[in-house]
Design an enzyme around this catalytic site. Structure first.
Site, mmCIF file in Angstrom:
data_model
loop_
_atom_site.group_PDB
_atom_site.id
_atom_site.type_symbol
_atom_site.label_atom_id
_atom_site.label_comp_id
_atom_site.label_asym_id
_atom_site.label_seq_id
_atom_site.Cartn_x
_atom_site.Cartn_y
_atom_site.Cartn_z
ATOM 1 C CG HIS A 8 75.732 19.948 -13.282
ATOM 2 N ND1 HIS A 8 75.171 20.607 -14.355
ATOM 3 C CD2 HIS A 8 74.699 19.556 -12.514
ATOM 4 C CE1 HIS A 8 73.859 20.610 -14.244
ATOM 5 N NE2 HIS A 8 73.535 19.977 -13.122
ATOM 6 C CD GLN A 10 73.825 26.665 -20.434
ATOM 7 O OE1 GLN A 10 74.198 26.522 -21.590
ATOM 8 N NE2 GLN A 10 73.399 27.824 -19.950
ATOM 9 C CB THR A 11 73.046 20.031 -19.460
ATOM 10 O OG1 THR A 11 71.762 20.321 -18.865
ATOM 11 C CG2 THR A 11 74.003 19.501 -18.397
ATOM 12 C CB VAL A 13 68.400 19.190 -19.606
ATOM 13 C CG1 VAL A 13 67.073 18.978 -18.876
ATOM 14 C CG2 VAL A 13 68.682 17.991 -20.506
ATOM 15 C CD GLU A 81 69.427 17.676 -8.776
ATOM 16 O OE1 GLU A 81 69.516 17.426 -7.547
ATOM 17 O OE2 GLU A 81 69.518 18.837 -9.233
#
Length: 199
Positions: A8, A10-11, A13, A81
């Protein structure tokens, strides 16, 4: 079977260097969306017969970006995850100071972390979860192309399941929106590429 994994985008977090496991359902940040869109321009979703994604927001959004709304996205809880238990969301630097024996030479949490995070997922259980998914994909789609959008640690374990008998400590974490590809024939998997960036 050919199976391609996309991590995925970037976030926040990720950006804050916090553990982002199964209990942290973060969305992509603006940079993550923008980069995923750039990468998706160089990605041909029409090659794939079937698409699977983790049900977590960051993975589903990335899957939608890469498939451009042209493919059905199948959600599978086995693609969640890694579950760090009570450690989910904690800053890596704080954990490294308090528990130096759980940090590997690359700055990642190693298998010993369960000594302290009692309700965290073990490597063995994680490998079984990943192996169950991979075995099902091979049974269902032995001669087809499968796309899977998921998470950094999960993709590490998928690769480890194929290449190192589940020893994830020998596999690096891919960058956000990077790709890995395996070819599987007669139950034997070969790594074609890992951590490929498209933008």
């Amino acid at each position: 079977m050919e199976i391609v994994f996309i991590r995925h985008g970037q976030t926040d977090v990720n950006k804050d260097n916090r553990l982002q496991g199964a209990k942290v359902d973060a969305e992509l940040n603006d940079y993550g969306r923008e980069y995923a869109r750039k990468a998706a321009k160089n990605f041909d979703e029409s090659e794939f017969d079937v698409v699977y994604s983790s049900p977590m927001k960051r993975a589903v959004e990335t899957a939608k970006i890469f498939t451009k709304g042209k493919k059905k996205i199948n959600l599978d809880d086995r693609l969640l995850e890694f579950d760090f238990g009570d450690w989910d969301g904690k800053k890596m630097e704080d954990l490294a100071k308090k528990y130096p024996d759980i940090i590997d030479p690359w700055g990642k949490v190693n298998r010993n972390y369960v000594k302290y995070a009692k309700n965290g997922e073990s490597y063995e259980a994680f490998d079984q979860r990943c192996g169950s998914f991979l075995d099902e994909m091979y049974c269902k789609y032995p001669n087809q192309k499968v796309l899977v959008v998921a998470h950094g640690r999960l993709i590490r374990m998928m690769a480890a399941h194929y290449l190192t008998h589940g020893d994830m400590d020998q596999i690096d974490t891919m960058n956000n929106s990077a790709l890995a590809k395996f070819s599987v024939r007669d139950g034997i998997a070969r790594l074609i590429y890992y951590n490929r960036l498209l933008a």
